[in-house]
Design an enzyme around this catalytic site. Structure first.
Site, PDB file in Angstrom:
ATOM      1  N   SER A   5       0.850  -1.183   0.000  1.00 38.28           N
ATOM      2  CA  SER A   5       0.000   0.000   0.000  1.00 38.28           C
ATOM      3  C   SER A   5       0.883   1.230   0.000  1.00 38.28           C
ATOM      4  O   SER A   5       1.948   1.243   0.634  1.00 38.28           O
ATOM      5  CB  SER A   5      -0.929   0.015   1.218  1.00 38.28           C
ATOM      6  OG  SER A   5      -1.828   1.121   1.157  1.00 38.28           O
ATOM      7  N   SER A   6       0.446   2.259  -0.712  1.00 42.60           N
ATOM      8  CA  SER A   6       1.267   3.462  -0.808  1.00 42.60           C
ATOM      9  C   SER A   6       0.410   4.656  -1.199  1.00 42.60           C
ATOM     10  O   SER A   6      -0.731   4.497  -1.650  1.00 42.60           O
ATOM     11  CB  SER A   6       2.383   3.264  -1.846  1.00 42.60           C
ATOM     12  OG  SER A   6       1.830   3.107  -3.146  1.00 42.60           O
TER      13      SER A   6
END
Length: 422
Positions: free
Chosen positions: A87-88
């Site tokens: 996730s980013s």
């Protein structure tokens, strides 16, 4: 700077959302808007105003402020047990490009696939209180953060849904725009799009990802403005695993989408065996892109993939043309990849140029090296200076004619046609 574990090195002092003043945040937002406008990523007043208003640092409190407001930095917010990002927060330039491509208007209904909070807040600012924003993610860590940060920044009306995006949020449609912020191998959301709507998807094919804006035309979707990008892969029912061969105790990795099973031991031996070396007459200017070469190689061979050096290893086993996304041709026991060297020039005032070459390894290394070198020459002669290919998305059961020059990528729910001009 973040380490591979997602933590800051001990000698780096973080200036985070807890320590930044409103005035400095406002100034950083203004500077970011200026940078994105100069780059051409921001083109409309509404999207620019959203970037100027939403405090990006609030959605990535673990990151240094310099990274939060860098136009080009991706902020990793979660990693898996192997240290891979899952996730980013995407780089602002790409978020701006995708928002502009969606052509959002006040009152629009928008679905976001892949949450984080910041992008949903930008969307909410553009569509206004009369519009609606639904953001979906399969990871409870992500949705909890997104909901909390959205509430803290004045966007509690954004609907955050925990669920698999392959199936979730259909009851809130149809949508005027769908924005996907994870690497998607397939595109099952077309039926949720309202007439005249636009769907912006970082679509994966043959190990390549392009953010493509799809607009419905009858029973198909015409692709516009394919943009080079990279996203963490989608999870859940839409996940798609590539083959990977990790060599030399992690120093080198080969990846390819599909094909026969890779023989890791044979590829590992090939890496340190005698290599084939070929040099083409094709050159490229320093820092100049050549991404249509990737698309051409994916058109003409199933062996197309990537070679990756591990940035944490001091390894001289390979010399790729670029550190990330370096083209390679890969078979179960052999591979060849693109390399460069300085091109000879008698005029020092000219632009620095690099000459393309190919290194081949393994039993079929010489054959693959010649094939790759030949296709580099073909691309340079026939495709380099012309328009790139077009993209069209069809349902999986549609009868699709094969393009004169191109390829059909069959997926579970759709077919992606990549067609070059003739």
């Amino acid at each position: 700077m973040l380490t591979r574990s997602g933590r800051a090195p001990a000698n780096v002092s973080l200036v985070t959302a807890d320590t930044v003043s409103f005035e400095s945040s406002e100034r950083l937002r203004a500077d970011l808007v200026t940078t994105l406008r100069k780059r051409g990523s921001l083109r409309s007043p509404a999207v620019a105003a959203a970037f100027a208003k939403v405090p990006r640092e609030k959605f990535a409190p673990e990151a240094p402020l310099s990274a939060a407001y860098s136009a080009y930095d991706v902020i990793v917010t979660e990693r898996d047990a192997a240290g891979e990002a899952i996730s980013s927060v995407s780089a602002p330039w790409l978020q701006a490009e995708m928002l502009e491509a969606a052509r959002l208007k006040p009152g629009a209904r928008v679905l976001e696939i892949g949450s984080g909070g910041y992008n949903a807040a930008l969307i909410a600012e553009v569509v206004g209180t009369e519009g609606s924003v639904v953001t979906v993610d399969i990871d409870p860590f992500v949705t909890e953060r997104a909901a909390r940060f959205l509430a803290q920044t004045g966007h509690p009306h954004v609907k955050v849904i925990l669920g698999d995006a392959e199936h979730a949020a259909g009851e809130y449609g149809p949508y005027d725009a769908i924005l996907v912020t994870a690497g998607a191998w397939d595109c099952p959301w077309g039926h949720l799009l309202a007439p005249g709507g636009r769907m912006v998807v970082p679509l994966c094919f043959a190990s390549i990802t392009r953010s493509i804006t799809f607009v419905r035309e009858g029973d198909r979707f015409i692709g516009h403005d394919p943009t080079v990008c990279g996203f963490v892969p989608i999870q859940g029912a839409g996940a798609h695993a590539e083959q990977a061969a990790v060599l030399a105790e992690g120093a080198v990795k080969l990846t390819i989408d599909g094909g026969p099973a890779l023989d890791i031991a044979a590829l590992d031996r090939a890496l340190t065996d005698i290599r084939t070396e070929l040099w083409t007459t094709v050159t490229v200017g320093s820092g100049k892109p050549f991404d249509t070469l990737h698309l051409w190689l994916a058109t003409v061979t199933d062996a197309f993939g990537w070679i990756w050096p591990n940035p944490d290893c001091d390894c001289d086993l390979i010399s790729p043309a670029v550190r990330w996304f370096c083209p390679a041709l890969i078979t179960p026991d052999s591979f060849a990849y693109l390399t460069v060297r300085d091109a000879h020039s008698t005029d020092e005032a000219k632009e620095r140029r690099h000459q393309f070459g190919v290194y081949g390894h393994g039993r079929r290394g010489a054959e693959l090296a010649q094939q790759l070198a030949d296709q580099v020459a073909t691309w340079d002669r026939d495709r380099r200076n012309g328009p790139g290919p077009g993209f069209t998305l069809y349902p999986a059961d549609a009868a699709v004619p094969a393009p004169a020059v191109g390829r059909i990528f069959a997926k579970r729910r759709t077919q992606l046609v990549m067609s070059w001009p003739v």
